[in-house]
Design a protein around this motif. Structure first.
Motif, PDB file in Angstrom:
ATOM      1  N   TYR A 322      87.135  -4.660  57.696  1.00 47.43           N
ATOM      2  CA  TYR A 322      87.849  -5.001  58.920  1.00 47.43           C
ATOM      3  C   TYR A 322      89.083  -4.127  59.102  1.00 47.43           C
ATOM      4  O   TYR A 322      89.899  -4.012  58.188  1.00 47.43           O
ATOM      5  N   TRP A 323      89.202  -3.532  60.277  1.00 48.65           N
ATOM      6  CA  TRP A 323      90.403  -2.741  60.582  1.00 48.65           C
ATOM      7  C   TRP A 323      91.614  -3.653  60.754  1.00 48.65           C
ATOM      8  O   TRP A 323      91.536  -4.708  61.398  1.00 48.65           O
ATOM      9  N   HIS A 324      92.715  -3.262  60.162  1.00 49.21           N
ATOM     10  CA  HIS A 324      94.004  -3.926  60.366  1.00 49.21           C
ATOM     11  C   HIS A 324      95.071  -2.856  60.399  1.00 49.21           C
ATOM     12  O   HIS A 324      95.086  -1.995  59.518  1.00 49.21           O
ATOM     13  N   ARG A 325      95.965  -2.950  61.359  1.00 55.71           N
ATOM     14  CA  ARG A 325      97.101  -2.032  61.388  1.00 55.71           C
ATOM     15  C   ARG A 325      98.022  -2.337  60.197  1.00 55.71           C
ATOM     16  O   ARG A 325      98.587  -1.456  59.571  1.00 55.71           O
ATOM     17  N   LYS A 326      98.152  -3.625  59.898  1.00 58.48           N
ATOM     18  CA  LYS A 326      98.827  -4.037  58.680  1.00 58.48           C
ATOM     19  C   LYS A 326      98.202  -5.341  58.190  1.00 58.48           C
ATOM     20  O   LYS A 326      97.695  -6.119  59.002  1.00 58.48           O
ATOM     21  N   TRP A 327      98.217  -5.546  56.903  1.00 59.16           N
ATOM     22  CA  TRP A 327      97.615  -6.761  56.356  1.00 59.16           C
ATOM     23  C   TRP A 327      98.190  -6.985  54.965  1.00 59.16           C
ATOM     24  O   TRP A 327      98.816  -6.104  54.377  1.00 59.16           O
TER      25      TRP A 327
END
Ligand code: DGJ
Length: 337
Positions: A322-327
């Motif tokens: 899953y793409w996340h800009r931040k996590w």
């Protein structure tokens, strides 16, 4: 403690982490994670107008961490060779994708890596050993597994202590998988050709509940391309292709593995079915500034191929990155306890 995929990632000294094409070992003795990778902190250049961009071999860097977020530089654990041009690790050569596993029988940390010349014609694997996870590693030798070309590669240690080498072979048209010897210093005679004519590289192997999974990239040099997930009931194959695991972001992002290339998949203990997908966002014009893309990877739900479920449910679960800009990792996650 957020991960920012693609941003500069500083170590505890405030320097950009240099661990490209890397992999992670959890060491039960020191209760720490060790991240090994290519130190590319040198000038990017070409040996010939048509050759791929390169950085001279500096060596394999190692960083340690308790929480997978803050990393302490343990230094260069396998240095390049500055003077002897005949040495595999001479700075003019290529050392890529180092991976380390621990051998419970010998008490040695064993590193496998891609060893090549600047034109990628040597196409061999190299082996190095250490008695400590933070090195120094002693370089042993390189060879062509079963006499075949070996470029992008990885090693995988199974639950029962057996370990395997996966390598892209025959001009990267197929992968080969072979068990390692009990001491992990060599390969056994057995070998299986997998993903034939698929042209895959950058393999990263992981396992959940008796099923083996693998992420691979296509072959386009330093340029990103579409990832594929694969699964197998037996590690020696047959391996089936599931499809592109990338979810979220835009279509371009999904078709370029979020502008990156797989290198390793790390299981998160205590969170079954949850992994960290580790990838490199290469910067071909300045390789030292290549970034890391770490994202959560989950196994679960229906596989996205075959698309026709009329014959029943597929044998495999879906692999999703899953793409996340931040996590960040769950607050409750404490690593190994
Ligand atoms: C793609 C490989 O995955 C990298 O490790 C590196 O060898 C580049 N090709 C070089 O162009």
């Amino acid at each position: 403690m957020y991960f920012y995929p693609g941003r500069v990632w500083l170590d505890t000294d405030g320097h950009a982490i240099q661990a490209h094409g890397g992999g992670i070992l959890y060491d039960h003795i020191t209760a720490k994670y060790y991240w090994y990778g290519e130190n590319k902190d040198g000038l990017t250049y070409q040996t010939h107008p048509k050759s791929t961009n390169r950085v001279d071999i500096i060596g394999v860097s190692c960083y340690s961490s308790k929480d997978l977020w803050s990393w302490t530089n343990e230094g260069i654990v396998l240095p390049g060779e500055p003077t002897n041009v005949t040495h595999d690790l001479h700075k003019s050569k290529v050392l890529e994708r180092p991976k380390v596993i621990y051998n419970d029988h010998t008490g040695q940390y064993v590193m496998w890596m891609h060893i090549d010349d600047a034109n990628y014609t040597k196409a061999s694997v190299g082996v190095a050993v250490s008695t400590s996870p933070s090195g120094p590693f002693t370089y042993l030798y390189s060879f062509r597994p079963h006499g075949f070309e070996s470029r992008d590669m990885t090693i995988f240690k199974d639950d029962d202590g057996s370990a395997y080498l996966f390598y892209s072979s025959r001009d990267n048209t197929e992968l080969h998988v072979s068990p390692l010897t009990k001491d992990y210093l060599n390969i056994m005679v057995a070998m299986r050709r997998i993903l034939i004519r698929r042209h895959r590289e950058a393999p990263a192997v992981f396992k959940l509940q008796g099923t083996y999974y693998m992420i691979t990239s296509g072959c386009s040099g330093w340029a990103p391309n579409r990832a594929l997930a694969h699964a197998a009931e037996s590690i020696m194959g047959p391996w089936e292709t599931l499809g592109n695991p990338c979810v979220g972001g835009n279509r371009f992002f999904r078709l370029t593995t979020f502008l990156s290339q797989s290198t390793f998949v790390l299981p998160l203990p205590g969170l079954p079915g949850t992994f960290i997908f580790m990838a490199d966002r290469w910067n071909p014009s300045n390789l030292r500034d290549s970034r890391y893309v770490w994202l959560p990877l989950f196994i679960g739900g229906l596989a996205d191929e075959p698309l026709d479920y009329s014959f029943g449910f597929p044998a495999w679960s879906r692999v999703s990155i899953y793409w996340h800009r931040k996590w960040r990792l769950p607050e409750s996650w404490k690593g190994y306890t």
